[in-house]
Design a protein around this motif. Sequence first.
Motif, PDB file in Angstrom:
ATOM      1  N   PRO A  79       5.004 -85.371  39.998  1.00 45.27           N
ATOM      2  CA  PRO A  79       5.976 -84.948  41.018  1.00 45.27           C
ATOM      3  C   PRO A  79       5.938 -85.811  42.275  1.00 45.27           C
ATOM      4  O   PRO A  79       4.882 -86.281  42.685  1.00 45.27           O
ATOM      5  N   LYS A  80       7.100 -86.032  42.863  1.00 45.01           N
ATOM      6  CA  LYS A  80       7.241 -86.618  44.200  1.00 45.01           C
ATOM      7  C   LYS A  80       6.782 -88.069  44.303  1.00 45.01           C
ATOM      8  O   LYS A  80       6.499 -88.548  45.396  1.00 45.01           O
ATOM      9  N   LEU A  81       6.696 -88.765  43.189  1.00 47.99           N
ATOM     10  CA  LEU A  81       6.277 -90.162  43.261  1.00 47.99           C
ATOM     11  C   LEU A  81       7.308 -91.073  42.613  1.00 47.99           C
ATOM     12  O   LEU A  81       7.905 -90.734  41.590  1.00 47.99           O
ATOM     13  N   ASN A 131      11.836 -95.554  38.750  1.00 55.31           N
ATOM     14  CA  ASN A 131      12.209 -94.252  39.292  1.00 55.31           C
ATOM     15  C   ASN A 131      11.079 -93.242  39.411  1.00 55.31           C
ATOM     16  O   ASN A 131      11.160 -92.322  40.224  1.00 55.31           O
ATOM     17  N   SER A 132      10.033 -93.378  38.596  1.00 57.70           N
ATOM     18  CA  SER A 132       9.045 -92.308  38.496  1.00 57.70           C
ATOM     19  C   SER A 132       7.665 -92.852  38.166  1.00 57.70           C
ATOM     20  O   SER A 132       7.497 -94.033  37.842  1.00 57.70           O
ATOM     21  N   PHE A 191       6.142 -95.898  24.829  1.00 59.69           N
ATOM     22  CA  PHE A 191       6.781 -95.237  25.978  1.00 59.69           C
ATOM     23  C   PHE A 191       7.919 -96.081  26.536  1.00 59.69           C
ATOM     24  O   PHE A 191       7.822 -97.299  26.656  1.00 59.69           O
ATOM     25  N   SER A 192       9.012 -95.414  26.932  1.00 62.03           N
ATOM     26  CA  SER A 192      10.119 -96.104  27.589  1.00 62.03           C
ATOM     27  C   SER A 192      10.929 -95.106  28.404  1.00 62.03           C
ATOM     28  O   SER A 192      11.149 -93.974  27.967  1.00 62.03           O
ATOM     29  N   GLU A 193      11.352 -95.516  29.597  1.00 62.01           N
ATOM     30  CA  GLU A 193      12.250 -94.705  30.412  1.00 62.01           C
ATOM     31  C   GLU A 193      13.641 -95.313  30.314  1.00 62.01           C
ATOM     32  O   GLU A 193      13.823 -96.499  30.567  1.00 62.01           O
ATOM     33  N   PHE A 213      14.555-103.464  35.044  1.00 58.46           N
ATOM     34  CA  PHE A 213      14.073-103.589  36.405  1.00 58.46           C
ATOM     35  C   PHE A 213      12.543-103.625  36.492  1.00 58.46           C
ATOM     36  O   PHE A 213      11.989-104.026  37.496  1.00 58.46           O
ATOM     37  N   THR A 214      11.871-103.182  35.434  1.00 57.17           N
ATOM     38  CA  THR A 214      10.423-103.026  35.532  1.00 57.17           C
ATOM     39  C   THR A 214       9.643-103.974  34.652  1.00 57.17           C
ATOM     40  O   THR A 214       8.451-104.083  34.781  1.00 57.17           O
TER      41      THR A 214
END
Length: 219
Positions: free
Chosen positions: A101-103, A181-182, A209-211, A217-218
């Motif tokens: 959360p919040k990062l 983003n996270s 893993f992948s967002e 961008f990463t």
Amino acid sequence: MSRTKQILGVVAVVVGYIAIKGTFATIKATMKADNQSNRPVAAQVASVKKTTLPNVFFDGTGELKLPTGWESLSQGNLPKQVLFRATNPSQNADLLVMRVPKLTKLSEDQLYVMGDGMSEKVAATSHIPNPQIDATKVTKVNGYAAAQFEIKGTPSKRYSLNNQPLQGEVTILLTTVSTKNSVYSIVAAAPSKDYQKHQAAIKQTIQGFSEYGTAAFTK
């Protein structure tokens, strides 16, 4: 001066504390939900339905591509920060993916510091006294900045991840991953004897893993 102080300073330590506190609470809630049922283990596992899309996070924001032998599980009554669950019966291994959360995006060095502190909390939540915690050489997960830690010890109380009780000494693999983003925590656990046998395969699974929408961008 220590590597931590050289890299981050006071501000990053505060950020790390917020991340550790939030993820620690999620892990604790996850374990509490897993331990609520007194039914036989086979009945518990059978009652957890597979997701419709086996590799995709519950909220549709990313995925973890599972190799043969892994089975995805539904979210059940776990906290919303838990995005993905999977189990591998042949390896006696379980896995969770959580959003911290919040990062937002952190550097590899910041992830190392956050993961180092989080490892102690995970050991405490898992009731492992005097844990052996070792950092691995992993600094990337599928191109994303990452830090990875192995937590080894014998829980003093019943320990399970995804409703599968782990007996004797266990190894917990904690991986912190940063995207644009996270920030995510990937927690894998298995009896140490099984972990040693399948260590390479478990670590390779995490590389799936992948967002969605952030790879360009990463990486």
